[in-house]
Scaffold this motif. Structure first.
Motif, PDB file in Angstrom:
ATOM      1  N   ALA A 256       0.814  -1.218   0.000  1.00 22.28           N
ATOM      2  CA  ALA A 256       0.000   0.000   0.000  1.00 22.28           C
ATOM      3  C   ALA A 256       0.848   1.268   0.000  1.00 22.28           C
ATOM      4  O   ALA A 256       1.966   1.302   0.535  1.00 22.28           O
ATOM      5  N   SER A 257       0.271   2.303  -0.559  1.00 23.85           N
ATOM      6  CA  SER A 257       0.962   3.592  -0.653  1.00 23.85           C
ATOM      7  C   SER A 257       1.400   4.111   0.710  1.00 23.85           C
ATOM      8  O   SER A 257       0.646   4.057   1.689  1.00 23.85           O
ATOM      9  N   GLY A 258       2.614   4.605   0.755  1.00 22.15           N
ATOM     10  CA  GLY A 258       3.129   5.226   1.974  1.00 22.15           C
ATOM     11  C   GLY A 258       3.821   4.255   2.902  1.00 22.15           C
ATOM     12  O   GLY A 258       4.421   4.670   3.894  1.00 22.15           O
TER      13      GLY A 258
ATOM     14  N   SER B 104       3.308   3.382  -4.952  1.00 21.15           N
ATOM     15  CA  SER B 104       4.299   4.333  -4.429  1.00 21.15           C
ATOM     16  C   SER B 104       3.720   5.216  -3.339  1.00 21.15           C
ATOM     17  O   SER B 104       2.500   5.329  -3.184  1.00 21.15           O
ATOM     18  N   LYS B 105       4.600   5.886  -2.622  1.00 23.83           N
ATOM     19  CA  LYS B 105       4.201   6.980  -1.744  1.00 23.83           C
ATOM     20  C   LYS B 105       3.509   8.044  -2.589  1.00 23.83           C
ATOM     21  O   LYS B 105       3.784   8.159  -3.789  1.00 23.83           O
ATOM     22  N   ALA B 106       2.603   8.814  -1.985  1.00 24.05           N
ATOM     23  CA  ALA B 106       1.898   9.870  -2.719  1.00 24.05           C
ATOM     24  C   ALA B 106       2.885  10.848  -3.350  1.00 24.05           C
ATOM     25  O   ALA B 106       3.889  11.221  -2.739  1.00 24.05           O
ATOM     26  N   VAL B 107       2.574  11.258  -4.574  1.00 20.68           N
ATOM     27  CA  VAL B 107       3.375  12.257  -5.281  1.00 20.68           C
ATOM     28  C   VAL B 107       2.489  13.480  -5.542  1.00 20.68           C
ATOM     29  O   VAL B 107       1.369  13.345  -6.052  1.00 20.68           O
TER      30      VAL B 107
ATOM     31  N   ILE C 222       1.656   4.469  -9.319  1.00 15.70           N
ATOM     32  CA  ILE C 222       2.058   5.694  -8.626  1.00 15.70           C
ATOM     33  C   ILE C 222       0.834   6.339  -7.992  1.00 15.70           C
ATOM     34  O   ILE C 222      -0.179   6.580  -8.660  1.00 15.70           O
ATOM     35  N   ASN C 223       0.948   6.569  -6.682  1.00 12.78           N
ATOM     36  CA  ASN C 223      -0.118   7.222  -5.925  1.00 12.78           C
ATOM     37  C   ASN C 223       0.037   8.733  -6.112  1.00 12.78           C
ATOM     38  O   ASN C 223       1.114   9.281  -5.913  1.00 12.78           O
ATOM     39  N   VAL C 224      -1.051   9.370  -6.515  1.00 12.72           N
ATOM     40  CA  VAL C 224      -1.010  10.799  -6.838  1.00 12.72           C
ATOM     41  C   VAL C 224      -1.952  11.554  -5.915  1.00 12.72           C
ATOM     42  O   VAL C 224      -3.098  11.144  -5.705  1.00 12.72           O
TER      43      VAL C 224
ATOM     44  N   VAL D  61      -9.116   5.023  -8.334  1.00 14.71           N
ATOM     45  CA  VAL D  61      -9.394   6.163  -7.451  1.00 14.71           C
ATOM     46  C   VAL D  61      -9.531   5.624  -6.033  1.00 14.71           C
ATOM     47  O   VAL D  61     -10.334   4.719  -5.775  1.00 14.71           O
ATOM     48  N   LYS D  62      -8.699   6.158  -5.131  1.00 15.11           N
ATOM     49  CA  LYS D  62      -8.675   5.660  -3.751  1.00 15.11           C
ATOM     50  C   LYS D  62      -9.568   6.540  -2.881  1.00 15.11           C
ATOM     51  O   LYS D  62      -9.273   7.720  -2.655  1.00 15.11           O
ATOM     52  N   LEU D  63     -10.635   5.944  -2.384  1.00 14.58           N
ATOM     53  CA  LEU D  63     -11.666   6.710  -1.676  1.00 14.58           C
ATOM     54  C   LEU D  63     -11.391   6.803  -0.183  1.00 14.58           C
ATOM     55  O   LEU D  63     -10.616   6.023   0.378  1.00 14.58           O
TER      56      LEU D  63
ATOM     57  N   SER E  64      -8.748  -3.650  -2.422  1.00 13.70           N
ATOM     58  CA  SER E  64      -9.022  -3.341  -1.012  1.00 13.70           C
ATOM     59  C   SER E  64      -7.761  -2.781  -0.378  1.00 13.70           C
ATOM     60  O   SER E  64      -6.633  -3.077  -0.797  1.00 13.70           O
ATOM     61  N   SER E  65      -7.960  -1.952   0.653  1.00 13.23           N
ATOM     62  CA  SER E  65      -6.828  -1.414   1.403  1.00 13.23           C
ATOM     63  C   SER E  65      -7.276  -1.212   2.838  1.00 13.23           C
ATOM     64  O   SER E  65      -8.149  -0.396   3.115  1.00 13.23           O
ATOM     65  N   GLY E  66      -6.702  -2.015   3.732  1.00 10.19           N
ATOM     66  CA  GLY E  66      -7.003  -1.833   5.138  1.00 10.19           C
ATOM     67  C   GLY E  66      -7.306  -3.117   5.878  1.00 10.19           C
ATOM     68  O   GLY E  66      -8.035  -3.980   5.389  1.00 10.19           O
ATOM     69  N   GLY E  67      -6.670  -3.258   7.057  1.00 10.35           N
ATOM     70  CA  GLY E  67      -7.073  -4.290   8.004  1.00 10.35           C
ATOM     71  C   GLY E  67      -6.426  -5.653   7.866  1.00 10.35           C
ATOM     72  O   GLY E  67      -6.736  -6.563   8.641  1.00 10.35           O
ATOM     73  N   VAL E  68      -5.515  -5.831   6.898  1.00  8.92           N
ATOM     74  CA  VAL E  68      -4.986  -7.184   6.664  1.00  8.92           C
ATOM     75  C   VAL E  68      -3.810  -7.493   7.591  1.00  8.92           C
ATOM     76  O   VAL E  68      -2.853  -6.734   7.671  1.00  8.92           O
TER      77      VAL E  68
ATOM     78  N   ILE F 160      -1.653  -4.315   1.474  1.00  8.64           N
ATOM     79  CA  ILE F 160      -1.230  -4.391   2.875  1.00  8.64           C
ATOM     80  C   ILE F 160      -0.328  -3.193   3.159  1.00  8.64           C
ATOM     81  O   ILE F 160       0.505  -2.841   2.343  1.00  8.64           O
ATOM     82  N   GLY F 161      -0.527  -2.567   4.309  1.00  8.75           N
ATOM     83  CA  GLY F 161       0.254  -1.382   4.633  1.00  8.75           C
ATOM     84  C   GLY F 161       0.951  -1.512   5.971  1.00  8.75           C
ATOM     85  O   GLY F 161       2.127  -1.893   6.057  1.00  8.75           O
ATOM     86  N   THR F 162       0.211  -1.256   7.034  1.00  9.76           N
ATOM     87  CA  THR F 162       0.797  -1.224   8.376  1.00  9.76           C
ATOM     88  C   THR F 162       1.503  -2.534   8.719  1.00  9.76           C
ATOM     89  O   THR F 162       2.528  -2.542   9.404  1.00  9.76           O
ATOM     90  N   ARG F 163       0.984  -3.636   8.239  1.00  5.46           N
ATOM     91  CA  ARG F 163       1.581  -4.951   8.501  1.00  5.46           C
ATOM     92  C   ARG F 163       3.067  -4.984   8.092  1.00  5.46           C
ATOM     93  O   ARG F 163       3.895  -5.622   8.727  1.00  5.46           O
TER      94      ARG F 163
HETATM   95  C1  FMN Z   1       2.659   5.635   7.387  1.00  5.76           C
HETATM   96  C2  FMN Z   1       1.559   5.597   6.373  1.00  5.76           C
HETATM   97  C3  FMN Z   1       1.635   6.427   5.248  1.00  5.76           C
HETATM   98  C4  FMN Z   1       0.617   6.408   4.302  1.00  5.76           C
HETATM   99  N1  FMN Z   1       0.721   7.216   3.187  1.00  5.76           N
HETATM  100  C5  FMN Z   1      -0.246   7.158   2.233  1.00  5.76           C
HETATM  101  C6  FMN Z   1      -0.134   7.929   1.028  1.00  5.76           C
HETATM  102  O1  FMN Z   1       0.848   8.645   0.801  1.00  5.76           O
HETATM  103  N2  FMN Z   1      -1.150   7.854   0.122  1.00  5.76           N
HETATM  104  C7  FMN Z   1      -2.241   7.035   0.327  1.00  5.76           C
HETATM  105  O2  FMN Z   1      -3.139   6.990  -0.529  1.00  5.76           O
HETATM  106  N3  FMN Z   1      -2.358   6.280   1.439  1.00  5.76           N
HETATM  107  C8  FMN Z   1      -1.393   6.326   2.382  1.00  5.76           C
HETATM  108  N4  FMN Z   1      -1.505   5.529   3.506  1.00  5.76           N
HETATM  109  C9  FMN Z   1      -2.645   4.594   3.636  1.00  5.76           C
HETATM  110  C10 FMN Z   1      -2.239   3.183   3.163  1.00  5.76           C
HETATM  111  O3  FMN Z   1      -1.896   3.189   1.802  1.00  5.76           O
HETATM  112  C11 FMN Z   1      -3.390   2.173   3.392  1.00  5.76           C
HETATM  113  O4  FMN Z   1      -4.509   2.574   2.634  1.00  5.76           O
HETATM  114  C12 FMN Z   1      -3.761   2.093   4.858  1.00  5.76           C
HETATM  115  O5  FMN Z   1      -2.590   2.016   5.638  1.00  5.76           O
HETATM  116  C13 FMN Z   1      -4.683   0.908   5.165  1.00  5.76           C
HETATM  117  O6  FMN Z   1      -4.050  -0.317   5.025  1.00  5.76           O
HETATM  118  P1  FMN Z   1      -3.434  -1.150   6.274  1.00  5.76           P
HETATM  119  O7  FMN Z   1      -4.526  -1.377   7.263  1.00  5.76           O
HETATM  120  O8  FMN Z   1      -2.942  -2.412   5.642  1.00  5.76           O
HETATM  121  O9  FMN Z   1      -2.344  -0.321   6.839  1.00  5.76           O
HETATM  122  C14 FMN Z   1      -0.497   5.544   4.486  1.00  5.76           C
HETATM  123  C15 FMN Z   1      -0.554   4.709   5.601  1.00  5.76           C
HETATM  124  C16 FMN Z   1       0.457   4.717   6.549  1.00  5.76           C
HETATM  125  C17 FMN Z   1       0.354   3.787   7.730  1.00  5.76           C
END
Ligand code: FMN
Length: 291
Positions: A23-25, A47-50, A101-103, A167-169, A244-248, A267-270
């Motif tokens: 996941a982005s970031g 990618s991280k947001a640009v 690329i996340n924009v 589009v990420k809501l 999907s994005s979140g909670g995994v 997957i992000g925080t994981r």
């Molecule tokens: C440190 C951090 C930075 C994030 N930066 C972005 C970002 O730049 N753009 C974006 O769309 N989402 C960003 N997110 C959200 C993640 O991409 C993701 O949608 C969110 O963490 C939920 O997934 P998770 O439960 O697996 O962490 C960020 C999340 C975290 C924890």
């Protein structure tokens, strides 16, 4: 759909051996995880947001671990699109999996402006348009809460690229199904469900917040059912794939999100605790399904 869902996916006309996207970031532009050999099992990196101009992001502290999750208020820190094109994308050319690329932007036009500059690169397969950030030009509420604004953002991006974009809501306000429909009307090729949920931590003894900006985005494995419900609602309402994005945190979470209608699962925080999470989740899923 057949159950249990298949681990191998077809997305945007490509075959993916893994449904897991970073996941982005949480993965930069993928290059550090590649160096650490953590990309095994990842279907794609986001990618991280640009943004158009470089952003320092919010003042620190901007991360706080809570007993059951993580609060983050990074504030879209990034070096700006020209630096990304010149320095980060060439380094990402060696990734073993596709890059999206996340924009982000502060105005409706900024999204298309950023994409226009990125178009000169061939490294990425498409975009994730983050309409969860505040619409500074129109009062500060997230772009994504207003379907008319989402439509305009998506139309603007469609005009400047032939590449697919998701589009990420935001889950914070508005009707996600209506915003998803507007994104598709504007030309979106997928919907990402969803960004972080607003959260806050207050020290009850002092009344102070650790996070400088006070309100932050909250992520936690406990939010999985909230994401499952939203994925199910949106995927039943639109014709394009849902990411999907979140909670995994477990392989079975990925499978559940696929069963709810997601085509790919982020997957992000994981990753912050388990940099090898993509490969670990793939191993778990293979064991569970026998695929
Ligand atoms: C440190 C951090 C930075 C994030 N930066 C972005 C970002 O730049 N753009 C974006 O769309 N989402 C960003 N997110 C959200 C993640 O991409 C993701 O949608 C969110 O963490 C939920 O997934 P998770 O439960 O697996 O962490 C960020 C999340 C975290 C924890």
């Amino acid at each position: 759909m057949s159950f249990p869902p298949a681990i191998r996916r077809k997305f945007w006309g490509r075959d993916f051996s893994s449904p897991v996207m970073l996941a982005s970031g949480t993965a930069g532009f993928g290059e550090e995880l590649l160096d650490l050999q953590c990309l095994s099992g990842a279907g794609a990196v986001v990618s991280k947001a640009v943004t158009f101009n470089p952003r320092e992001g919010n003042l620190p502290p901007r991360l706080l671990e809570t007993p059951f999750g993580l609060l983050n208020s990074i504030g879209l820190a990034n070096p700006g699109v020209y630096h990304v094109v010149k320095h980060l994308l060439p380094a990402a050319a060696g990734l073993p999996c596709p890059l999206l690329i996340n924009v982000a932007g502060e105005s409706v036009d900024e999204f298309a402006d950023v994409v226009s500059v990125l178009e000169e690169c061939s490294v990425h397969i498409g975009y994730e348009i983050n309409v969860s950030c505040p619409n500074a030009a129109e009062g500060g509420a997230a772009f994504g809460v207003d379907p008319d604004v989402v439509l305009r953002v998506a139309q603007g991006v469609s005009k400047v690229t032939g590449r697919p974009f998701s589009v990420k809501l935001t889950p914070n306000g508005g009707d996600m199904v209506q915003s998803a429909k507007a994104a598709v009307e504007g030309g979106a090729s997928a919907i990402t469900v969803c960004n972080t949920f607003l959260g806050m931590h207050i020290d009850w003894e002092t009344g102070k917040c650790v996070i400088k900006r006070k309100v932050a985005g909250y992520t936690s494995p406990a939010l999985l059912p909230l994401v499952v419900a939203r994925v199910w609602q949106v995927s039943n309402a639109v014709s394009v794939p849902v990411i999907s994005s979140g909670g995994v945190s477990r392989g079975e979470d990925v499978l559940q999100l696929l069963a709810a209608g997601a085509e790919m699962v982020q997957i992000g925080t994981r990753l912050m605790r388990r940099p090898f999470a993509a490969g670990e989740l793939m191993d778990e899923m293979k064991k569970l399904t026998g695929e």
